[in-house]
Design a protein around this motif. Structure first.
Motif, short mmCIF file in Angstrom:
data_model
loop_
_atom_site.label_atom_id
_atom_site.label_comp_id
_atom_site.label_asym_id
_atom_site.label_seq_id
_atom_site.Cartn_x
_atom_site.Cartn_y
_atom_site.Cartn_z
N LEU A 155 -21.76 -24.29 44.14
CA LEU A 155 -20.60 -23.76 44.86
C LEU A 155 -19.97 -22.61 44.10
O LEU A 155 -19.52 -21.62 44.71
N THR B 32 -12.85 -25.21 51.53
CA THR B 32 -14.08 -24.58 51.03
C THR B 32 -14.56 -23.50 51.99
O THR B 32 -14.92 -22.39 51.59
N GLN C 160 -16.13 -30.22 42.83
CA GLN C 160 -17.49 -30.74 42.97
C GLN C 160 -17.82 -31.76 41.87
O GLN C 160 -18.59 -32.70 42.09
N GLU D 120 -21.86 -26.32 51.11
CA GLU D 120 -22.97 -26.70 50.27
C GLU D 120 -23.81 -27.81 50.86
O GLU D 120 -24.90 -28.10 50.39
N THR E 119 -21.45 -37.13 48.47
CA THR E 119 -20.02 -37.36 48.32
C THR E 119 -19.57 -38.58 49.12
O THR E 119 -18.38 -38.72 49.40
N PHE F 84 -19.09 -35.31 43.83
CA PHE F 84 -20.51 -35.69 43.89
C PHE F 84 -20.82 -36.82 42.91
O PHE F 84 -20.33 -36.84 41.78
N LYS G 145 -23.78 -33.81 39.41
CA LYS G 145 -22.45 -33.21 39.37
C LYS G 145 -22.51 -31.74 38.92
O LYS G 145 -21.90 -30.86 39.55
N ASN H 42 -24.31 -29.25 41.52
CA ASN H 42 -23.52 -29.02 42.73
C ASN H 42 -22.26 -28.22 42.43
O ASN H 42 -21.79 -27.46 43.28
N PHE H 43 -21.72 -28.39 41.23
CA PHE H 43 -20.61 -27.53 40.79
C PHE H 43 -21.08 -26.08 40.64
O PHE H 43 -20.45 -25.15 41.15
#
Length: 323
Positions: free
Chosen positions: A121, A211, A174, A15, A194, A178, A114, A117-118
């Motif tokens: 992914l 990942t 994530q 990511e 991060t 983040f 947060k 970005n969660f």
């Protein structure tokens, strides 16, 4: 803001290339360099991403509508969920990538830092794992038809639901990794990253590899094995020395219908491999050459990311061709 930021020691393996270059971010506090800005190649990337977004949404929605009219089957269910996964990836990754490249800094606050970005992914895991399911299903259909038929539609629903859940669980870290970082002196600069989330280099490397493995290595390995088995079985059907059962099935047209779905599956897998392999190979290269972000031209970074984003756009075209 491309593949050069893929593995520079802060963001997770994949990511990272969808966020601004953190080597630039690290230089912001002392203002020894200009703050990162939207370059001409970045403008091209944003424009192309916007066009891909429109095409991917329209084509995958059309794909879903067409699938709803088909007779219920496990293949229909898998294709339906593949299109849905592509649509989720399109709606999350492409707008986020375009907006982040325009603003360069993160302007969404801590919660969106947060959450998005969660979701990003999660939306990247879904198509990859759904492609694995499709490959395994077609492998069973062609090599173990009785076992495949016995599995039934309900079993397929449970496995697909488990795949969505697995994608969600794999993306959960994530939410903890983040965070918003703010600098006010001597330059005001904010970023979602991060930095300082890992205890050391080893923790970061383990998470990056984890990942990378579930997004690319494991899906690719399974898909290649299934492809090999499928092609090997199809070759047997077409061989002049095929046994009487195979010849009878060929005359009845059953393998012909299956042949089309096999070719379509192989095309899906090939599209995934072609679109994402260059992107991930550069990520591996970065592990062995951390200075790669200074060597690789910025337009190349942007091209590799945009080339990967072609994948959810191509699947509906592949389906249309074989249908």
């Amino acid at each position: 803001m491309g593949v050069k930021s893929l593995l520079n020691g802060t963001l997770a393996q994949v990511e990272k290339s969808f966020s601004p270059n953190e080597s630039q971010f690290a230089s912001a506090p002392n203002c020894s360099m200009n703050l990162p800005t939207l370059t001409s190649s970045g403008v091209i990337r944003v424009s192309v991403t916007f066009l891909l977004f429109i095409f991917s949404v329209s084509s995958n929605v059309t794909f879903l509508v067409i699938q709803r009219r088909k007779r219920a089957s496990r293949l229909k269910l898998l294709l339906h969920n593949l299109a849905a996964a592509n649509l989720v990836e399109t709606l999350v990754v492409m707008p986020m990538d375009g907006a982040w490249n325009i603003t360069v800094q993160w302007a969404g606050g801590q919660f969106l830092c947060k959450a998005l970005n969660f979701l990003k992914l999660f939306s990247m895991y879904c198509p990859a794992l759904m492609m694995v399911l499709l490959s395994l299903d077609r492998y069973l259909v062609i090599t173990k038809p009785l076992a495949s038929r016995a599995a039934g539609l309900h079993t397929g629903k449970y496995i697909i639901a488990a795949t969505w859940l697995l994608s969600l669980l794999l993306a959960l870290p994530q939410l903890w990794l983040f965070k918003m970082l703010h600098y006010t002196e001597p330059c005001a600069f904010s970023q979602c990253a991060t930095l300082e989330s890992f205890q050391g280099q080893w923790d970061q490397t383990v998470y990056n590899f984890f990942t990378f493995a579930f997004l690319f290595i494991v899906p690719l390995f399974i898909m290649l094995i299934c492809n090999f088995k499928i092609i090997n079985e199809m070759t047997k059907w077409l061989h002049p020395n095929a046994n009487q059962i195979d010849l009878k099935r060929t005359r009845n047209g059953i393998p012909k219908a299956r042949m089309k779905t096999m070719k379509m599956t192989i095309a899906f897998i090939t599209s995934f491999m072609i679109c994402w392999t260059p992107y991930y190979l550069v990520g591996i290269w970065y592990w062995f050459d951390p200075e790669l972000h200074n060597k690789l031209p910025e337009p190349v970074n942007h091209f590799l990311v945009v080339f990967g984003l072609l994948n959810p756009c191509l699947d509906p075209l592949i389906y249309a061709y074989f249908s």
